[in-house]
Design a protein around this motif. Structure first.
Motif, PDB file in Angstrom:
ATOM      1  N   VAL A  21       0.856  -1.183   0.000  1.00  0.00           N
ATOM      2  CA  VAL A  21       0.000   0.000   0.000  1.00  0.00           C
ATOM      3  C   VAL A  21       0.893   1.233   0.000  1.00  0.00           C
ATOM      4  O   VAL A  21       1.930   1.262   0.668  1.00  0.00           O
ATOM      5  CB  VAL A  21      -0.923  -0.001   1.245  1.00  0.00           C
ATOM      6  CG1 VAL A  21      -1.755   1.266   1.313  1.00  0.00           C
ATOM      7  CG2 VAL A  21      -1.825  -1.223   1.230  1.00  0.00           C
ATOM      8  N   VAL A  22       0.485   2.260  -0.740  1.00  0.00           N
ATOM      9  CA  VAL A  22       1.248   3.499  -0.787  1.00  0.00           C
ATOM     10  C   VAL A  22       1.141   4.188   0.568  1.00  0.00           C
ATOM     11  O   VAL A  22       0.062   4.613   0.981  1.00  0.00           O
ATOM     12  CB  VAL A  22       0.758   4.432  -1.915  1.00  0.00           C
ATOM     13  CG1 VAL A  22       1.573   5.724  -1.933  1.00  0.00           C
ATOM     14  CG2 VAL A  22       0.820   3.736  -3.259  1.00  0.00           C
ATOM     15  N   LYS A  23       2.265   4.265   1.263  1.00  0.00           N
ATOM     16  CA  LYS A  23       2.330   4.914   2.571  1.00  0.00           C
ATOM     17  C   LYS A  23       2.420   6.431   2.389  1.00  0.00           C
ATOM     18  O   LYS A  23       1.733   7.192   3.063  1.00  0.00           O
ATOM     19  CB  LYS A  23       3.560   4.399   3.319  1.00  0.00           C
ATOM     20  CG  LYS A  23       3.822   5.060   4.635  1.00  0.00           C
ATOM     21  CD  LYS A  23       5.072   4.456   5.267  1.00  0.00           C
ATOM     22  CE  LYS A  23       5.416   5.111   6.576  1.00  0.00           C
ATOM     23  NZ  LYS A  23       6.620   4.507   7.165  1.00  0.00           N
ATOM     24  N   GLN A  36       4.868  -3.019   2.503  1.00  0.00           N
ATOM     25  CA  GLN A  36       4.545  -4.392   2.109  1.00  0.00           C
ATOM     26  C   GLN A  36       3.717  -5.056   3.212  1.00  0.00           C
ATOM     27  O   GLN A  36       3.632  -4.562   4.329  1.00  0.00           O
ATOM     28  CB  GLN A  36       5.827  -5.183   1.903  1.00  0.00           C
ATOM     29  CG  GLN A  36       6.721  -4.618   0.810  1.00  0.00           C
ATOM     30  CD  GLN A  36       7.990  -5.405   0.685  1.00  0.00           C
ATOM     31  OE1 GLN A  36       7.997  -6.455   0.063  1.00  0.00           O
ATOM     32  NE2 GLN A  36       9.063  -4.913   1.291  1.00  0.00           N
ATOM     33  N   ALA A  37       3.150  -6.207   2.904  1.00  0.00           N
ATOM     34  CA  ALA A  37       2.328  -6.944   3.867  1.00  0.00           C
ATOM     35  C   ALA A  37       3.108  -7.307   5.130  1.00  0.00           C
ATOM     36  O   ALA A  37       2.529  -7.379   6.212  1.00  0.00           O
ATOM     37  CB  ALA A  37       1.777  -8.212   3.212  1.00  0.00           C
ATOM     38  N   LEU A  60      -0.878  -1.707  -4.551  1.00  0.00           N
ATOM     39  CA  LEU A  60      -0.090  -1.937  -5.751  1.00  0.00           C
ATOM     40  C   LEU A  60       0.558  -3.311  -5.753  1.00  0.00           C
ATOM     41  O   LEU A  60       0.801  -3.892  -4.697  1.00  0.00           O
ATOM     42  CB  LEU A  60       1.013  -0.878  -5.860  1.00  0.00           C
ATOM     43  CG  LEU A  60       0.576   0.582  -5.753  1.00  0.00           C
ATOM     44  CD1 LEU A  60       1.789   1.500  -5.762  1.00  0.00           C
ATOM     45  CD2 LEU A  60      -0.370   0.940  -6.874  1.00  0.00           C
ATOM     46  N   THR A  61       0.855  -3.794  -6.941  1.00  0.00           N
ATOM     47  CA  THR A  61       1.631  -5.018  -7.121  1.00  0.00           C
ATOM     48  C   THR A  61       2.944  -4.594  -7.769  1.00  0.00           C
ATOM     49  O   THR A  61       2.945  -3.785  -8.699  1.00  0.00           O
ATOM     50  CB  THR A  61       0.883  -6.005  -8.035  1.00  0.00           C
ATOM     51  OG1 THR A  61      -0.385  -6.287  -7.450  1.00  0.00           O
ATOM     52  CG2 THR A  61       1.662  -7.298  -8.188  1.00  0.00           C
ATOM     53  N   PHE A  62       4.061  -5.128  -7.278  1.00  0.00           N
ATOM     54  CA  PHE A  62       5.361  -4.692  -7.765  1.00  0.00           C
ATOM     55  C   PHE A  62       6.425  -5.738  -7.474  1.00  0.00           C
ATOM     56  O   PHE A  62       6.217  -6.645  -6.673  1.00  0.00           O
ATOM     57  CB  PHE A  62       5.758  -3.358  -7.121  1.00  0.00           C
ATOM     58  CG  PHE A  62       5.678  -3.365  -5.616  1.00  0.00           C
ATOM     59  CD1 PHE A  62       6.797  -3.647  -4.840  1.00  0.00           C
ATOM     60  CD2 PHE A  62       4.489  -3.084  -4.975  1.00  0.00           C
ATOM     61  CE1 PHE A  62       6.716  -3.656  -3.452  1.00  0.00           C
ATOM     62  CE2 PHE A  62       4.398  -3.081  -3.588  1.00  0.00           C
ATOM     63  CZ  PHE A  62       5.519  -3.371  -2.824  1.00  0.00           C
ATOM     64  N   ASP A  63       7.549  -5.604  -8.156  1.00  0.00           N
ATOM     65  CA  ASP A  63       8.730  -6.406  -7.882  1.00  0.00           C
ATOM     66  C   ASP A  63       9.636  -5.591  -6.973  1.00  0.00           C
ATOM     67  O   ASP A  63       9.662  -4.360  -7.065  1.00  0.00           O
ATOM     68  CB  ASP A  63       9.491  -6.730  -9.172  1.00  0.00           C
ATOM     69  CG  ASP A  63       8.668  -7.557 -10.152  1.00  0.00           C
ATOM     70  OD1 ASP A  63       7.772  -8.289  -9.696  1.00  0.00           O
ATOM     71  OD2 ASP A  63       8.932  -7.472 -11.355  1.00  0.00           O
ATOM     72  N   VAL A  64      10.361  -6.256  -6.118  1.00  0.00           N
ATOM     73  CA  VAL A  64      11.324  -5.580  -5.256  1.00  0.00           C
ATOM     74  C   VAL A  64      12.717  -5.939  -5.758  1.00  0.00           C
ATOM     75  O   VAL A  64      13.045  -7.109  -5.897  1.00  0.00           O
ATOM     76  CB  VAL A  64      11.156  -5.997  -3.780  1.00  0.00           C
ATOM     77  CG1 VAL A  64      12.205  -5.311  -2.917  1.00  0.00           C
ATOM     78  CG2 VAL A  64       9.760  -5.662  -3.289  1.00  0.00           C
ATOM     79  N   ASN A  77       8.527  -2.227 -11.788  1.00  0.00           N
ATOM     80  CA  ASN A  77       7.385  -2.827 -12.492  1.00  0.00           C
ATOM     81  C   ASN A  77       6.095  -2.672 -11.684  1.00  0.00           C
ATOM     82  O   ASN A  77       5.355  -3.628 -11.470  1.00  0.00           O
ATOM     83  CB  ASN A  77       7.649  -4.299 -12.801  1.00  0.00           C
ATOM     84  CG  ASN A  77       8.927  -4.489 -13.575  1.00  0.00           C
ATOM     85  OD1 ASN A  77       9.205  -3.750 -14.507  1.00  0.00           O
ATOM     86  ND2 ASN A  77       9.729  -5.458 -13.176  1.00  0.00           N
ATOM     87  N   VAL A  78       5.838  -1.468 -11.222  1.00  0.00           N
ATOM     88  CA  VAL A  78       4.702  -1.188 -10.345  1.00  0.00           C
ATOM     89  C   VAL A  78       3.404  -1.144 -11.141  1.00  0.00           C
ATOM     90  O   VAL A  78       3.307  -0.473 -12.167  1.00  0.00           O
ATOM     91  CB  VAL A  78       4.927   0.146  -9.591  1.00  0.00           C
ATOM     92  CG1 VAL A  78       3.765   0.444  -8.662  1.00  0.00           C
ATOM     93  CG2 VAL A  78       6.243   0.111  -8.823  1.00  0.00           C
TER      94      VAL A  78
END
Length: 140
Positions: A21-23, A36-37, A60-64, A77-78
């Motif tokens: 989630v965008v903080k 992140q979760a 959002l879904t993204f790679d870290v 890749n958000v």
């Protein structure tokens, strides 16, 4: 890889396709942080958001990926941003504060020089900082 999988790149563990989630997000600077979760915060830049911009509260879904420059994780890749990236983080050089006015140094993109009054060559031409006893303007 599955959403819960991780891989190793140059010894750094990288979680793929995570959700967060965008903080916080600053549209003038074009960056912010995602939570992140697992509670860990990850840096995000608008350039990683596929032409969109995140809004606070977006899921959002993204790679870290590990950023070798900062030594910290960042989102890439958000997907799922709901904001517009128009005008976000185009930079402005030294002296630019992100304000939309022209006159932030030489030209309109920031830089060195007078910020107040139109940029190049405007020191000392009446009002603003050019007025009074210091800029050759009339005192009064």
């Amino acid at each position: 890889p599955s959403p819960a999988s991780s891989s190793s790149v140059l010894g750094a563990d990288i979680a793929m396709s995570v959700t967060g989630v965008v903080k916080s997000y600053n549209p003038f600077k074009g960056f912010g942080f995602l939570t992140q979760a697992d509670g860990q915060d990850v840096f995000v830049h608008v350039s990683a958001c596929n032409g969109m911009a995140p809004n606070q509260g977006d899921t959002l879904t993204f790679d870290v990926e590990w950023d070798p420059k900062s030594g910290k994780p960042q989102a890439k890749n958000v997907q799922g941003c709901t904001g517009s990236a128009d005008g976000a983080a185009k930079g402005g050089g030294k002296g630019c504060t992100g304000w939309p006015e022209k006159g932030m140094g030489k030209g309109d993109k920031g830089g060195y020089g007078a910020m107040w009054g139109g940029g190049k060559g405007d020191w000392g031409k009446g009002g603003g900082w050019g007025g009074g006893p210091y800029g050759g303007g009339k005192d009064g």
